[in-house]
Design an enzyme around this catalytic site. Structure first.
Site, PDB file in Angstrom:
ATOM      1  N   ARG A   3      -3.220 -10.319   4.318  1.00 55.66           N
ATOM      2  CA  ARG A   3      -3.599 -10.361   2.896  1.00 55.66           C
ATOM      3  C   ARG A   3      -2.436  -9.746   2.123  1.00 55.66           C
ATOM      4  NH1 ARG A   3      -5.515  -6.840  -0.817  1.00 55.66           N
ATOM      5  NH2 ARG A   3      -7.001  -7.620  -2.354  1.00 55.66           N
ATOM      6  N   LYS A  10       0.828  -1.211   0.000  1.00 56.31           N
ATOM      7  CA  LYS A  10       0.000   0.000   0.000  1.00 56.31           C
ATOM      8  C   LYS A  10       0.862   1.261   0.000  1.00 56.31           C
ATOM      9  CE  LYS A  10      -4.449  -1.752   1.027  1.00 56.31           C
ATOM     10  NZ  LYS A  10      -5.445  -2.157   2.005  1.00 56.31           N
TER      11      LYS A  10
HETATM   12  N1  PMM Z   1      -7.338  -3.908   0.298  1.00 59.27           N
HETATM   13  C1  PMM Z   1      -7.612  -3.946  -1.010  1.00 59.27           C
HETATM   14  C2  PMM Z   1      -8.536  -4.847  -1.539  1.00 59.27           C
HETATM   15  N2  PMM Z   1      -9.174  -5.723  -0.735  1.00 59.27           N
HETATM   16  N3  PMM Z   1      -9.552  -6.594   1.412  1.00 59.27           N
HETATM   17  C3  PMM Z   1      -9.308  -6.587   2.729  1.00 59.27           C
HETATM   18  N4  PMM Z   1      -9.960  -7.451   3.539  1.00 59.27           N
HETATM   19  N5  PMM Z   1      -8.424  -5.700   3.287  1.00 59.27           N
HETATM   20  C4  PMM Z   1      -7.747  -4.797   2.543  1.00 59.27           C
HETATM   21  O1  PMM Z   1      -6.968  -4.017   3.121  1.00 59.27           O
HETATM   22  C5  PMM Z   1      -7.984  -4.775   1.129  1.00 59.27           C
HETATM   23  C6  PMM Z   1      -8.912  -5.710   0.603  1.00 59.27           C
HETATM   24  C7  PMM Z   1      -6.931  -2.975  -1.927  1.00 59.27           C
HETATM   25  O2  PMM Z   1      -5.604  -3.323  -2.084  1.00 59.27           O
HETATM   26  P1  PMM Z   1      -4.997  -3.892  -3.459  1.00 59.27           P
HETATM   27  O3  PMM Z   1      -5.511  -2.991  -4.551  1.00 59.27           O
HETATM   28  O4  PMM Z   1      -3.547  -3.812  -3.244  1.00 59.27           O
HETATM   29  O5  PMM Z   1      -5.473  -5.314  -3.613  1.00 59.27           O
END
Ligand code: PMM
Length: 272
Positions: free
Chosen positions: A249, A213
């Site tokens: 994640r 991030k």
């Molecule tokens: N962040 C993203 C997408 N899905 N789901 C959960 N549970 N927690 C998160 O922090 C989260 C998520 C966006 O991040 P990305 O674009 O790097 O996948």
């Protein structure tokens, strides 16, 4: 291992179209499957499949397009015995993914984006990731306004938990995620991380999505591509393991697995 829980690693698989490929949906699905299998080989216990970008400023994808992207991937991975989480804010996509074999619903809106979501989850089995969220990606940066971010996020999470359990989702099925970067500035993210024990209700499992991030990129000296944030992501992963987080994640599963191997060996050395 004795001592603290070793966090699960959830590998991220985005099925958003690859701008460098013009092979259409089939090629995109094949690429997503290949990527997911390599993440499992690297040590992912769960594959989190998403078809809609939630990056700041991103627009929405139609329900049909989202389902067309994710369902073939969910179905194929589940048939291979892989534990699949569906990353969606839509009840219809969650329902279709559960029918296709997904075992976890990861809802970044905590039930706020679709009023049918809690009912779909309540009538199914498996875990529900309830993330803290204030609004869609096109508005979320302007919603990052808090007098006391820890107190407000903690309160809003508890309100959503009450709504989810009132809708029939047993709290033992819920994993809490504070939603780093979602209506939160870097300072907000760090405040939440420093006070995770207040933000996540006692006894509940938590999921943290910090990997790659922007707030981590800001720590690095030069302008970095997301993939160059894997070292700082893994460093934070170790600190989160120390705090007892249930799952991380992540994009680079291997980097996190190796960092957790070091963390585990460190603890086991102390235990012997
Ligand atoms: N962040 C993203 C997408 N899905 N789901 C959960 N549970 N927690 C998160 O922090 C989260 C998520 C966006 O991040 P990305 O674009 O790097 O996948």
């Amino acid at each position: 291992m004795s001592g603290p829980h070793r966090p699960q690693l959830w590998g991220v698989v985005n099925t958003t179209p690859d701008s460098f490929s013009d092979g259409g949906l089939f090629e995109d699905v094949e690429k997503a499957l290949e990527h997911a299998r390599s993440l499992v080989a690297d040590g992912a216990e769960v594959i989190d499949v998403g078809g809609e970008s939630t990056r700041p400023g991103a627009g929405r994808v139609s329900a049909d397009e989202e389902a067309a992207r994710v369902i073939p991937v969910v179905e194929a991975l589940a048939s291979e015995g892989i534990v699949v989480s569906i990353d969606t804010m839509r009840a219809s996509t969650a329902r279709a993914a559960l029918e296709a074999g997904a075992q976890i619903v990861n809802d970044v809106s905590g039930g706020l984006a679709d009023e049918e979501m809690f009912a779909v989850v309540a009538s199914a089995r498996g875990d529900y990731v309830m993330m803290h969220w204030r609004g869609h990606s096109d508005t979320m940066d302007s919603l990052a306004q808090y007098d006391d971010v820890v107190a407000e996020v903690s309160r809003e999470i508890r309100q959503r938990l009450e709504a989810a359990t009132a809708a029939g989702i047993d709290s033992s099925r819920i994993l809490v995620d504070p939603g780093l970067g979602f209506a939160k500035t870097p300072d907000h993210n760090w405040a939440i991380l420093a006070h995770l024990g207040d933000v996540v209700p006692e006894g509940m499992r938590s999921v943290i999505g910090a990997s790659r991030k922007r707030f981590l990129g800001e720590l690095l000296a030069d302008a970095h591509e997301p993939a160059q944030r894997d070292g700082v992501s893994a460093a934070l992963g170790v600190l989160l393991a120390e705090r007892g987080v249930f799952a991380l994640r992540v994009h680079n599963v291997r980097a996190h697995r190796e960092a957790l191997d070091v963390w585990q060996a460190f603890h086991e050395g102390g235990a012997s």
